[in-house]
Design a protein around this motif. Structure first.
Motif, PDB file in Angstrom:
ATOM      1  N   LYS A  92       0.829  -1.204   0.000  1.00 60.57           N
ATOM      2  CA  LYS A  92       0.000   0.000   0.000  1.00 60.57           C
ATOM      3  C   LYS A  92       0.865   1.256   0.000  1.00 60.57           C
ATOM      4  CE  LYS A  92      -4.221  -1.686   2.221  1.00 60.57           C
ATOM      5  NZ  LYS A  92      -5.070  -1.606   3.427  1.00 60.57           N
ATOM      6  N   GLU A  93       1.984   1.178   0.706  1.00 61.93           N
ATOM      7  CA  GLU A  93       2.822   2.373   0.842  1.00 61.93           C
ATOM      8  C   GLU A  93       3.816   2.537  -0.307  1.00 61.93           C
ATOM      9  OE1 GLU A  93       4.646   2.972   4.661  1.00 61.93           O
ATOM     10  OE2 GLU A  93       2.921   2.123   5.734  1.00 61.93           O
ATOM     11  N   TYR A  94       4.399   1.440  -0.756  1.00 63.46           N
ATOM     12  CA  TYR A  94       5.502   1.554  -1.713  1.00 63.46           C
ATOM     13  C   TYR A  94       5.358   0.674  -2.950  1.00 63.46           C
ATOM     14  CZ  TYR A  94       7.580   3.520   2.500  1.00 63.46           C
ATOM     15  OH  TYR A  94       7.807   4.260   3.622  1.00 63.46           O
ATOM     16  N   CYS A  95       4.971  -0.590  -2.767  1.00 66.22           N
ATOM     17  CA  CYS A  95       4.995  -1.537  -3.889  1.00 66.22           C
ATOM     18  C   CYS A  95       3.694  -1.506  -4.667  1.00 66.22           C
ATOM     19  CB  CYS A  95       5.282  -2.952  -3.375  1.00 66.22           C
ATOM     20  SG  CYS A  95       5.952  -4.056  -4.631  1.00 66.22           S
ATOM     21  N   LYS A  96       3.292  -0.318  -5.050  1.00 67.98           N
ATOM     22  CA  LYS A  96       2.060  -0.127  -5.804  1.00 67.98           C
ATOM     23  C   LYS A  96       2.343  -0.313  -7.295  1.00 67.98           C
ATOM     24  CE  LYS A  96       2.012   3.889  -3.989  1.00 67.98           C
ATOM     25  NZ  LYS A  96       1.734   5.264  -3.538  1.00 67.98           N
ATOM     26  N   LYS A  97       1.284  -0.185  -8.103  1.00 68.72           N
ATOM     27  CA  LYS A  97       1.487  -0.273  -9.544  1.00 68.72           C
ATOM     28  C   LYS A  97       2.479   0.798  -9.977  1.00 68.72           C
ATOM     29  CE  LYS A  97      -2.427  -2.596 -11.684  1.00 68.72           C
ATOM     30  NZ  LYS A  97      -3.462  -2.515 -12.749  1.00 68.72           N
ATOM     31  N   LYS A  98       2.271   1.988  -9.435  1.00 72.41           N
ATOM     32  CA  LYS A  98       3.262   3.031  -9.636  1.00 72.41           C
ATOM     33  C   LYS A  98       4.079   3.105  -8.349  1.00 72.41           C
ATOM     34  CE  LYS A  98       2.071   6.858 -11.565  1.00 72.41           C
ATOM     35  NZ  LYS A  98       1.370   8.150 -11.856  1.00 72.41           N
TER      36      LYS A  98
END
Length: 210
Positions: free
Chosen positions: A187-193
């Motif tokens: 949720k914080e970092y490993c998002k699609k972007k």
DNA sequence: CGCCAGGGCCATA
DNA sequence: TATGGCCATGGC
């Protein structure tokens, strides 16, 4: 390497634990409602039950009324049917948690996968978070993470699941903890972007996007 | 305005 | 077995 990932996330986030629900049945409902849906929308839907969320209520509610209640969670036409289906399955055990927990994991997993609206992730989420079975939950965040770290785990749900279960102790607490960490990090970092610069896994990831 | 979120079903090849 | 369209809302 897998344990390195876990230890790094644990050092960063501490003892995260899930699922955000008060009862096992609420876990089951949440697992359905959160399918491809932001958890904030699920919270809105849950609140609309106004504290009266029970298997009996779900079965007694006319489909249209149930749809209106869960409407904020999206996909309400199919999810209303899914909720009734999983509830009916729960009723075949008389909502008896001990009865369910005493069954072999693979048997109960196969069984719950037959329920309309229950796929791999929903099944594992319910088995782990509602019934404490040591089954590893893979979700979009997990698949994304494994596509970016140097751990050869395959691409499909079952491939990633198998690698995790083969390389980690068969421990429900560990799986609970690990999955919570992966989602929090996702949720914080490993998002699609992704936001890789500040990610605690920066030194581990093979792909530093953006 | 477009993109995205803790999927699953179904049709198609 | 593996893609692709579909389902629906609310936050950003």
């Amino acid at each position: 390497m897998l344990k390195n990932i876990y230890q790094t996330l644990h050092a960063h986030y501490g003892d995260l634990r899930w699922w955000p629900a008060d009862t096992p049945f609420e876990v089951m409902v949440g697992a359905i409602l959160t399918q491809n849906t932001a958890w904030t929308n699920v919270e809105k839907a849950i609140k609309r039950f106004e504290g009266n969320l029970s298997p009996e209520r779900i079965l007694a509610l006319p489909l249209e009324d149930l749809q209106e209640i869960i409407q904020p969670a999206g996909f309400y036409r199919q999810k209303s049917q899914y909720l009734k289906a999983i509830t009916e399955w729960f009723m075949t055990y008389n909502c008896d948690l001990d009865l369910i927990k005493n069954r072999p994991l693979l048997d109960i997993r196969t069984e719950i996968l037959q329920v309309q609206g229950v796929g791999n992730e929903t099944a594992d989420s319910i088995l782990l978070y509602a019934f404490d079975f040591p089954t590893f939950v893979v979700d979009a965040y997990t698949l994304r993470l494994f596509s970016r770290i140097p751990v050869e785990a395959g691409k499909t749900y079952m491939e990633v699941k198998k690698v995790c279960e083969d390389r980690l102790p068969r421990d429900a607490e560990l799986y609970n903890h690990f999955h919570s960490l992966i989602v929090q990090n996702g949720k914080e970092y490993c998002k699609k972007k992704p936001d890789c610069q500040a990610c605690p896994l920066y030194d581990i990831c093979k792909k530093r996007i953006a």
